[in-house]
Design an enzyme around this catalytic site. Sequence first.
Site, short mmCIF file in Angstrom:
data_model
loop_
_atom_site.label_atom_id
_atom_site.label_comp_id
_atom_site.label_asym_id
_atom_site.label_seq_id
_atom_site.Cartn_x
_atom_site.Cartn_y
_atom_site.Cartn_z
N TYR A 1 49.44 102.75 84.38
CA TYR A 1 48.34 103.55 83.73
C TYR A 1 47.26 103.87 84.73
CZ TYR A 1 50.60 102.78 79.19
OH TYR A 1 51.49 102.78 78.30
N ASP B 1 59.30 105.76 76.24
CA ASP B 1 58.01 105.26 76.89
C ASP B 1 57.79 105.98 77.99
OD1 ASP B 1 55.19 104.30 75.77
OD2 ASP B 1 55.72 103.11 77.39
N HIS C 1 57.12 104.68 67.20
CA HIS C 1 57.39 104.66 68.66
C HIS C 1 58.51 104.00 69.28
CE1 HIS C 1 55.92 105.25 72.74
NE2 HIS C 1 56.16 104.26 72.98
#
Length: 284
Positions: A208, A107, A265
Amino acid sequence: MTDLPQGWTERSVMAGDVRLHVVEAGPADGPLVVLLHGFPEFWRAWERQIGPLARAGFRVVAPDMRGYNLSEKPPGASAYKAGLLQEDIAALIRALGRTRARVVGHDWGGIVAWALAIRQPEVVEKLVILNAPHPARFREVLRSSAQKKRSWYIAFFQLPWLPERVLPHFGRWALRGTNPGAYTPQELREYEAAWAQPGAASAMINYYRAMRLAGTGGGRQGGEVRVPTLVVWGERDAALLPELADGLERWVPDLRVVKLPRASHWVMRDEPLRVNNLLTEFLA
């Protein structure tokens, strides 16, 4: 201090200008393997890999990334640009007394690992990526409406204060693998404690927010990776399309891709034995 298995230790390490909390295991003179977690995890993302890798003779170091859990949390989104995150890991390798390491990232840890291999290949001996997109391939696939839909949370995280407020709920929702034992109730409580560390919620989401400032790593030019690379991809990823693992040979000539059809994931949690065997074989 954390309750750790026998032979594991923890400490704080100054990696350039940021203090990182790390967990270590394995022989001090073994080949260095650095394990980089993603959002919304911390070093415990790798607790099912640390022991097997240490027993295989590697010196394993799993840091809390900048802003996470017990590591330092600089304020502001600009402190979480990919270039700074990448330099943290290069500085960590140097602080550990090494010049190179085998780097494994999942990730966001994978995004940072890609950036490190692209920008500072001299410090990466081998590279392993788990469900993290190569920056150039991600830009291609992000043009599709399917990937844009899956990436909805990136836009949500640009909002002020609200993402921090819902982080515990979002985190518990996100950490759901295809393996019922991917995360135990006790492990989820430990994650919640990490998210509750002062400043952690904003720091985690600032990864982010920094994307809006400086992209996700590797820059808009190049993207070539000149080190041996293994990509492991759980095909039931709810956030990233499977085709992100395709076509990488354009940038990564020495490449092996392994797709795990039943994994999400959270691939190292869904299929820890398969992932551990792949890591041990490739990193040797």
